[in-house]
Design a protein around this motif. Structure first.
Motif, PDB file in Angstrom:
ATOM      1  N   TYR A  42       0.951  -1.439  -0.245  1.00 25.79           N
ATOM      2  CA  TYR A  42      -0.244  -0.450   0.006  1.00 25.79           C
ATOM      3  C   TYR A  42       0.686   0.981   0.200  1.00 25.79           C
ATOM      4  N   PRO A  43       1.008   1.558  -0.859  1.00 25.13           N
ATOM      5  CA  PRO A  43       2.556   2.869  -1.009  1.00 25.13           C
ATOM      6  C   PRO A  43       1.252   3.781  -1.173  1.00 25.13           C
ATOM      7  N   GLN A  44       0.257   3.307  -1.210  1.00 29.71           N
ATOM      8  CA  GLN A  44      -0.797   4.961  -1.007  1.00 29.71           C
ATOM      9  C   GLN A  44      -0.640   5.985   0.269  1.00 29.71           C
ATOM     10  N   PHE A  45      -0.564   4.533   0.986  1.00 32.06           N
ATOM     11  CA  PHE A  45      -0.218   4.911   2.582  1.00 32.06           C
ATOM     12  C   PHE A  45       0.974   5.900   3.124  1.00 32.06           C
ATOM     13  N   ILE A  46       0.725   7.080   3.606  1.00 31.42           N
ATOM     14  CA  ILE A  46       1.985   6.831   4.439  1.00 31.42           C
ATOM     15  C   ILE A  46       1.109   6.958   6.322  1.00 31.42           C
ATOM     16  N   THR A  47       2.421   5.478   6.542  1.00 34.29           N
ATOM     17  CA  THR A  47       2.620   4.758   7.746  1.00 34.29           C
ATOM     18  C   THR A  47       3.839   4.975   8.796  1.00 34.29           C
ATOM     19  N   VAL A  48       3.213   4.853   9.658  1.00 33.24           N
ATOM     20  CA  VAL A  48       3.941   4.745  10.973  1.00 33.24           C
ATOM     21  C   VAL A  48       3.837   3.178  11.460  1.00 33.24           C
ATOM     22  N   THR A  49       4.943   3.108  12.267  1.00 30.71           N
ATOM     23  CA  THR A  49       4.328   1.879  12.493  1.00 30.71           C
ATOM     24  C   THR A  49       4.301   1.357  13.971  1.00 30.71           C
ATOM     25  N   GLY A  50       3.811   0.037  14.091  1.00 27.49           N
ATOM     26  CA  GLY A  50       2.335   0.059  15.486  1.00 27.49           C
ATOM     27  C   GLY A  50       3.206  -1.068  16.054  1.00 27.49           C
ATOM     28  N   ASP A  56       9.364  -2.606   8.278  1.00 23.47           N
ATOM     29  CA  ASP A  56      10.887  -1.595   8.612  1.00 23.47           C
ATOM     30  C   ASP A  56       9.409   0.521   7.703  1.00 23.47           C
ATOM     31  N   TYR A  57       8.999   0.792   9.339  1.00 21.93           N
ATOM     32  CA  TYR A  57       7.674   2.035   8.726  1.00 21.93           C
ATOM     33  C   TYR A  57       8.669   2.540   9.577  1.00 21.93           C
ATOM     34  N   PRO A  58       8.858   4.326   9.907  1.00 25.30           N
ATOM     35  CA  PRO A  58       9.146   4.951  11.145  1.00 25.30           C
ATOM     36  C   PRO A  58       8.185   5.302  12.261  1.00 25.30           C
ATOM     37  N   SER A  59       8.569   5.121  13.293  1.00 24.14           N
ATOM     38  CA  SER A  59       8.151   5.289  14.536  1.00 24.14           C
ATOM     39  C   SER A  59       7.199   6.735  14.760  1.00 24.14           C
ATOM     40  N   GLU A  60       7.295   7.612  13.903  1.00 23.17           N
ATOM     41  CA  GLU A  60       6.756   8.604  13.518  1.00 23.17           C
ATOM     42  C   GLU A  60       7.440   9.529  12.129  1.00 23.17           C
ATOM     43  N   ILE A  61       5.904  10.461  11.563  1.00 24.64           N
ATOM     44  CA  ILE A  61       6.294  11.009  10.900  1.00 24.64           C
ATOM     45  C   ILE A  61       6.032  12.254  10.491  1.00 24.64           C
ATOM     46  N   ILE A  62       6.340  13.169  10.178  1.00 23.79           N
ATOM     47  CA  ILE A  62       6.017  14.831  10.283  1.00 23.79           C
ATOM     48  C   ILE A  62       5.766  15.121   8.916  1.00 23.79           C
ATOM     49  N   LEU A  63       4.514  15.843   8.953  1.00 23.88           N
ATOM     50  CA  LEU A  63       4.219  16.492   7.250  1.00 23.88           C
ATOM     51  C   LEU A  63       4.288  18.168   6.745  1.00 23.88           C
ATOM     52  N   ASN A  64       4.410  18.400   7.284  1.00 26.67           N
ATOM     53  CA  ASN A  64       4.847  20.401   6.453  1.00 26.67           C
ATOM     54  C   ASN A  64       3.160  20.202   5.163  1.00 26.67           C
ATOM     55  N   LEU A  65       1.622  21.060   5.502  1.00 27.69           N
ATOM     56  CA  LEU A  65       1.218  20.936   5.430  1.00 27.69           C
ATOM     57  C   LEU A  65       0.441  22.547   4.845  1.00 27.69           C
TER      58      LEU A  65
END
Length: 153
Positions: A42-50, A56-65
């Motif tokens: 699912y590359p359409q989703f920006i995903t963090v790890t649960g 291999d997902y990051p634990s957090e993501i910051i997005l500038n909107l």
């Protein structure tokens, strides 16, 4: 801007597929963890790890909107008591005014000390007696005003 926010799908592809089909006009698709699938699926989703993700997902993501800065994580790393205050503190320390998180399987949206805090609920199993859910966050391109809508079922 239309942002689809989901969490805790726990490997159920059919619901993710349906959401992608229904919201082709979305600007962003966010997954707040426990996708339980490899990132190529699912590359359409920006995903963090649960806490149930072994990929291999990051634990957090910051997005500038436009007008806002968003931080996304699963929230299992925060304690049970005062979790919301801990998340707001973390967001503010990173200059963010929106938090998207998962883990609790409870749909919730509040503004706490100026920070928009959104849990879309769970696509797998709700823990508050309501049906499974995800959220649509609308951010007005001109004013930056935020509206959140939950989709249950």
């Amino acid at each position: 801007m239309k942002i689809i926010v989901v969490s805790d799908s726990h490997g159920i592809r059919s619901k993710l597929d349906k959401i992608l089909e229904m919201h082709r006009d979305a600007d962003l698709f966010l997954h707040c963890g426990d996708i339980c699938l490899d990132s190529y699926e699912y590359p359409q989703f920006i995903t963090v790890t649960g806490n149930n993700d072994y990929y291999d997902y990051p634990s957090e993501i910051i997005l500038n909107l436009p007008h806002h800065k968003l931080i996304m994580f699963h929230s299992h790393m925060f304690g049970y008591f005062n979790r919301d205050k801990q998340m707001v503190k973390k967001a503010k320390s990173k200059g963010c005014d929106i938090v998207c998180y998962g883990h609790t399987h409870i749909a919730d949206y509040r503004v706490i000390d100026g920070v928009h805090v959104l849990n879309p609920g769970s696509l797998q199993m709700s823990r508050d007696g309501r049906d499974t859910s995800y959220a649509i966050m609308h951010v007005d391109d001109t004013s930056g005003e935020i509206e959140v809508e939950f989709i249950f079922g």
